[in-house]
Design a protein around this motif. Sequence first.
Motif, short mmCIF file in Angstrom:
data_model
loop_
_atom_site.label_atom_id
_atom_site.label_comp_id
_atom_site.label_asym_id
_atom_site.label_seq_id
_atom_site.Cartn_x
_atom_site.Cartn_y
_atom_site.Cartn_z
N VAL A 176 22.13 41.27 4.60
CA VAL A 176 23.38 40.90 3.95
C VAL A 176 23.22 39.55 3.27
O VAL A 176 22.81 38.57 3.91
N LEU B 14 26.28 53.84 2.45
CA LEU B 14 25.16 53.06 3.03
C LEU B 14 24.26 53.96 3.86
O LEU B 14 24.73 54.80 4.62
N LEU C 186 31.84 51.55 0.71
CA LEU C 186 30.57 51.36 1.42
C LEU C 186 30.12 52.63 2.14
O LEU C 186 29.18 52.62 2.91
N LEU D 257 20.50 44.81 11.58
CA LEU D 257 20.58 43.68 10.64
C LEU D 257 19.22 42.97 10.61
O LEU D 257 18.76 42.45 11.63
N VAL E 181 22.79 44.43 1.08
CA VAL E 181 24.21 44.42 0.72
C VAL E 181 24.57 43.02 0.27
O VAL E 181 24.45 42.05 1.04
N VAL F 29 28.25 47.41 7.58
CA VAL F 29 26.79 47.22 7.52
C VAL F 29 26.19 47.29 8.92
O VAL F 29 25.19 47.96 9.16
N THR F 30 26.82 46.58 9.84
CA THR F 30 26.20 46.52 11.17
C THR F 30 26.38 47.84 11.92
O THR F 30 25.63 48.10 12.87
N LEU G 91 19.01 46.55 7.30
CA LEU G 91 19.90 46.04 6.26
C LEU G 91 19.89 44.52 6.24
O LEU G 91 19.78 43.87 7.28
#
Lengths: 331, 331, 331, 331, 331, 331
Positions: free
Chosen positions: C245, C237, C234, C286, C159, C280-281, C243
């Motif tokens: 970032v 995802l 988003l 991550l 991302v 994202v998290t 992922l």
Amino acid sequence: AVPRADLPYVGIATFARAPHVAPDLLRPGDAHFAVFGVPFDGAVGYRPGQRLAPRAIRDLSTRYALPWGPDNPGYWDIQDGRWYLAGCRLVDVGDADPLYTDLEHLDRSVAAVIAAVLAAGAVPVVLGGDHSVTYPVLRALTPIFESGGVWAGRRLHVVQIDAHLDFTDTVAGYARSNSSPFRRAAELPFVGTITVVGVRGIRTNPEAYAAAVGRGNRIVTMREVRRSGIEAALGHLPRGEPLYVSLDVDGLDPSVAPGTSSPEPGGLTYEEVRAVLQAVTEAGPLAGLDVVEVNPYLDPGGVTSLLAARLAVEAMALAYGTGHSQEPEAR
Amino acid sequence: AVPRADLPYVGIATFARAPHVAPDLLRPGDAHFAVFGVPFDGAVGYRPGQRLAPRAIRDLSTRYALPWGPDNPGYWDIQDGRWYLAGCRLVDVGDADPLYTDLEHLDRSVAAVIAAVLAAGAVPVVLGGDHSVTYPVLRALTPIFESGGVWAGRRLHVVQIDAHLDFTDTVAGYARSNSSPFRRAAELPFVGTITVVGVRGIRTNPEAYAAAVGRGNRIVTMREVRRSGIEAALGHLPRGEPLYVSLDVDGLDPSVAPGTSSPEPGGLTYEEVRAVLQAVTEAGPLAGLDVVEVNPYLDPGGVTSLLAARLAVEAMALAYGTGHSQEPEAR
Amino acid sequence: AVPRADLPYVGIATFARAPHVAPDLLRPGDAHFAVFGVPFDGAVGYRPGQRLAPRAIRDLSTRYALPWGPDNPGYWDIQDGRWYLAGCRLVDVGDADPLYTDLEHLDRSVAAVIAAVLAAGAVPVVLGGDHSVTYPVLRALTPIFESGGVWAGRRLHVVQIDAHLDFTDTVAGYARSNSSPFRRAAELPFVGTITVVGVRGIRTNPEAYAAAVGRGNRIVTMREVRRSGIEAALGHLPRGEPLYVSLDVDGLDPSVAPGTSSPEPGGLTYEEVRAVLQAVTEAGPLAGLDVVEVNPYLDPGGVTSLLAARLAVEAMALAYGTGHSQEPEAR
Amino acid sequence: AVPRADLPYVGIATFARAPHVAPDLLRPGDAHFAVFGVPFDGAVGYRPGQRLAPRAIRDLSTRYALPWGPDNPGYWDIQDGRWYLAGCRLVDVGDADPLYTDLEHLDRSVAAVIAAVLAAGAVPVVLGGDHSVTYPVLRALTPIFESGGVWAGRRLHVVQIDAHLDFTDTVAGYARSNSSPFRRAAELPFVGTITVVGVRGIRTNPEAYAAAVGRGNRIVTMREVRRSGIEAALGHLPRGEPLYVSLDVDGLDPSVAPGTSSPEPGGLTYEEVRAVLQAVTEAGPLAGLDVVEVNPYLDPGGVTSLLAARLAVEAMALAYGTGHSQEPEAR
Amino acid sequence: AVPRADLPYVGIATFARAPHVAPDLLRPGDAHFAVFGVPFDGAVGYRPGQRLAPRAIRDLSTRYALPWGPDNPGYWDIQDGRWYLAGCRLVDVGDADPLYTDLEHLDRSVAAVIAAVLAAGAVPVVLGGDHSVTYPVLRALTPIFESGGVWAGRRLHVVQIDAHLDFTDTVAGYARSNSSPFRRAAELPFVGTITVVGVRGIRTNPEAYAAAVGRGNRIVTMREVRRSGIEAALGHLPRGEPLYVSLDVDGLDPSVAPGTSSPEPGGLTYEEVRAVLQAVTEAGPLAGLDVVEVNPYLDPGGVTSLLAARLAVEAMALAYGTGHSQEPEAR
Amino acid sequence: AVPRADLPYVGIATFARAPHVAPDLLRPGDAHFAVFGVPFDGAVGYRPGQRLAPRAIRDLSTRYALPWGPDNPGYWDIQDGRWYLAGCRLVDVGDADPLYTDLEHLDRSVAAVIAAVLAAGAVPVVLGGDHSVTYPVLRALTPIFESGGVWAGRRLHVVQIDAHLDFTDTVAGYARSNSSPFRRAAELPFVGTITVVGVRGIRTNPEAYAAAVGRGNRIVTMREVRRSGIEAALGHLPRGEPLYVSLDVDGLDPSVAPGTSSPEPGGLTYEEVRAVLQAVTEAGPLAGLDVVEVNPYLDPGGVTSLLAARLAVEAMALAYGTGHSQEPEAR
């Protein structure tokens, strides 16, 4: 493996890339010199920001990085044609702990760091802060001048590079401002003569002047420096006695050290300040050093912080080279 | 004679060109509002420079100059379509007197200025300084809430615009830092509820939060502002009670008020802060105002100082316009 | 003994006061996250200075200091009403070693640091440098996606928060500029879809656009963000996949992140970037983070460096809190 | 031969790397647009420096370089999904010639440059300078509205993006300050309605407001923009009539355009200004454009100059794309 | 009551904290010196900002505050070992009133202030502004050289400290630029010889040189200063005649006075300028003084403004001390 | 028509307003000197920004504008009492083309520009860029020292003004950094002795020193300059041989040239550097000149860029005046 270049802007900024050691972990023999910051500006009477100086100086000091330790080759000075600091061990013990307006807390914190530094036999090198920090630093040297201390029974001679006397008794009744550190220091029993070099501010406090002269301080104005030269001005320094250097960057001319709260035109050049450092370290062992009154807010491009870092390095180099600075380590 | 243009950069900078009157020369009826500075940053926990704010704000405030006095036409706000401050008298009574780390001296000095302002029936408008100055300012309002005072027996409600609670009890035992002014203020008997608008800093002190909620303070986070709107967030304000506004410029978003020590992203817009001022001045009489935490060192172009000046002017305009601010003058 | 206050400007600046550990001394379980700098700006096509960012970010990051270790209480976020980072261990492993224009040296250095970080089971958090550093960072993750690696057989989803695609093949034949890191990254076998959020620069390279779309990248322009909201943008995802970032601060609006070489008006707010980090998290573990393109020369007052520090802390907080970031530690 | 990269910081700075052509060498058909500077700040009532703007804007404008000429591919806007400026020819004809306080000299110089630009059939794009320069620029358009001119018998409609009305008759008897350009312009027979967007300054001159409304000007305050949206606010623009855009960067919010003498909080966003440009260029042919009041002294990092350059480029792109701007070229 | 400390950053900034007196309220005997600003930069040929100098100089001048009045103790200069300014009364009469490009308005305004100052028997001390302001200032001295004036029948000798001659007749026909003030002054019947010290700019206008020499001006270049010393260079000054000093800060070396529009390397030191002031005040009574061409935009940290303030104070001190400056008061 | 004033801030900034001519359009006899920039800072070991210097220097150089061409009157230097540059033709041929870290591309580009300049018989005047650019510039002079070249069979003597030797072989194996240009240059067969003036950095690489001395370079430290004077230090220069001057602005004292990456206190004055230029141009024909290591980011107010421009102009003036620089034109 490929060797690292570690260009000056790379990595975490300790002073000259010295290893960071917490004061209470410092052991005898670990270091010849120990740098620490006193990021305090609560006693500045004008434009604040001196609390930001220790970090700013450290940031730029990595241009003077050395592999501090037994294999340290030191650096070679092309103008002197000699090596300096070979084998020298330097540590960065972090900062004292200011707490807003609480001077007692600050004093205790400064005292604790210096006690640890002295216990390890290292020479303290202080990054201010405003000039008021010199007093708690000097006071914290008391133990080594007391019975049983390294310099028991001797007196500490102070060389102050400064545009101002900083010998005012009180300001509106306040005794700990950055105008008064040497008046307070003079009250410490082990502090001997104080030599001030670079004095030139108009508006000197006449009472302070009389008090300073009265106790035997030596005041070297810029006019005297220009007339007689810097070496002559320092000819009277005692030989073999422990010396402390307090370098207020406003002793330098504002053209070379603009980043300070109270610049005064007509000051010392870099070469003259270096000559003072040389004269001092030739005269006797260096008991300590501070570099104060750098204000990063007023220092575009960092020229003043960079110069402060360099002068601290050169002071150590000159002291180390003469062997005087190693005396405390001999314990 | 040719009239003067007096463009904003011309002449000596008092706040909005208000006449400079020494506090002890102030007489009842002389002024609706009295501006004064508290140029103190000894209690800031981060980047200092707030002591330079009163002068910086005054310098830029002359864009808002008016001929303060009976013939003052005020200014016309094109968006509201109405006049403000017509007939308003403003004075600038200079600064309180900080003395390095001496809080007692500062407190006494603040108290003396405010006593003179209140005696003249004017509303104090304070230019900080770090946020710690709000406490001595509030404490100095005590007389008007005591027996015989204008608001005897009533309580002062405080509206704090701020990214942070500033309700921490002590920091390493220190009780007067810029993290604690409202904890101290809450100890004053006449201080009622405190409403904080704009809170968003991560790392809020949970004990401070509990204590604030426990005493009935109202905490309006940015998330609540974004969800419910600023007017809704302030719907609970008491009506007709005296109100004090403490405007920490870090309550505003850093994009509009970058010049502050501890900016926090995601803050209030100018329009939202103005809406707070409007809501407050509609709710009750303005007992006082401070604008704090401007740091000119961090404010290239002066946008934050200029905004601080404008918000102070608009706060007076809104308070004056509603008639509430005139109450103290009626004495 | 009196506890230290350690106000944010005090002491040596590691990231958020994390302990400084040389990469080769890092042991498994030592840390959940390892911060390191890549102070390289040799591939920036416009105004240089990004090499100074790791130090500038560290300097300001001490506002977010925590006692990283088992007793770390974390911090309490008043808006979320919850604790973050409790028990989290963070280390600062210093910087990779740029050597002028020598990309091979840089790449090797980055790879060595990341290998040590991964071997210790920590998540790498990278402080750029210009955006070109993302490519060597991503390439250095190869081992964990190869047979025997933690995520063997899986793909890394990226991302990218950015005003620009940075997917240009070459500039005048040059393949490693800060316009090309994701084109290069796309050549790594384990790199899956790339989602770019905040794109808005006029003058996008159409070939780069076609290539990006052609390989299945998802491009979320600001217009889409404004129309549909950041969450919707988003929604696609993948869940449960690792992922990465890459946060180019020029993805943020220049009003909140002015300190960057190529600002583009009309960008993301802080809240939107935080929402991306949250999305994202929540979506998956991550695998790494970089914050790039901060230029301290263009950042008066340090607002951009401070924001970069905060976003890195919050990214870790969100990742740690969801448990995903702890996965590597479980080894 | 190896192609040049010509990164944005390389080479002599003309606007967007347009060829530099002296006005008197300009020939019909040479250019669709001609950029020139009016580096004059003698009529600014506050902080000067606008005279430095044309160079600062040119310096940063090279980020928007194109190979201006028949083979110009233009640029591709990812958000619109279309090409702009393909085939467009732009020239930079240098600056008008200010001579201290001599307005007559300046006016003549502006008139001479514009005459040359118009004779070549190009649209003038002016880089100020303070806002007073708009008046001599508009006056110099007189010939094309006179008998025999391209727009003989028609009226020029002006769209002014501005925080202030700038419609004050005189200041202390002075008629040509940067508060008065549109009052003066309104005295030109061919100038039709003036639409001002973004007005919000407190302290509007009521007489100026009445005069503006009285002659039929349309004043769109920020409150109206926030309530109705920018498109609605511009719905009334005449269709098919020649339009002139005067973009004072203080119309934008200070957070996106801090580099200006008199910033006012609560202004237009970049997107809103672009929407104004789009609405104008859809409504009718662009007769001219100015971008004024950029003050490089107040613009750290150059964000305002960069934005000014971009908006000028986008204004040309939108005007060119709709075909309107090509009309003058058809001659 | 506790005495105030009034540290230099505290309170409203008048010059050296002199009382602010409107010119028309000034009465004979009120003051030995009257400071006023001429914040005009409309005639600078290069980088503007000089209009901001009077406020910037006042702001920093409070470092030189004295209790101006009969009990004024003055200040003690440690290098001279003597008191200065004891008993001296200074007033700050605010600023003249520039009006954009309107020179006539400015001239009238300057003349009115000076008339009031002279009527009160005070010596005018002017803070520019660009160097063009010297001409209206000198012209306004006409009455005291006319029949009935204090110096009727005598001539005013001018000592100009400057890197440039500023004796150009016209620039493109313009006669009032900051290159021409002394050409214009030379047209005043009472102006005698002009001595220029510090001249060194390359590109001197040869016609100006010839005209200056032709009328008997004395031009002391830096080469002459370096060769013969500053005292020798000034040996020719007339004794007992009224003298005016015009101090353009670009006469100083850029290293000590960087904040000016047209710095020229190789200039005077602070000590040399002070020696000029000493020589002048020993030669005859000081009829007036101006300090011009400070540009605060180009003066980070304020070193140039601070130096300007100090030199103005020292000029008054030297003039007052010799008794010459008291002559006008004797009326 | 009214003549233009073209004040220094007006118009497009070429060097000293020289006509901009693309290198491939340059014809023999077009110019005595050709200025071009090498905006490259990829090899700086510390603080970058030198790539921005050519534009910054050009911007300020317009203070030294002349009507370059046959009717050029030149300028009159009041201290020398003579005309310089009368009839001189200067062109600005733009910049070489850096491409990120691609040294080969840069070298080719530099070589192409210099080939064109030499073909036209002009002397190249280079604006750096970091000091590494001197090597490709010198290498590009090869053809004129080869058989058939203007100086076939002769050797080029280099005078380097610098605080540092810049003669390090490699840094961590890297051979093209800004510490090594003269080590590389010494490998060119036609390069004769190198004289370095101003050397003073502590930490000189001893191996570099030995290598420099070993090949017969002459090293003039600041101590030697201070002891013997600058003329004595240069007494050994060969007579009548072609000379190249490489002027690193850090050779100057930081007080006069603060805007550089690695300032060293105790450097040359402007007058001393001018004396070097005079000595060189008296000794033999000038084959080329570079001015390097200006860093506009570190140069508030532009004093360093302005000085760089002036020194380049004076170098040309001195070379042109002696006739030496005209030799190449004689072809």
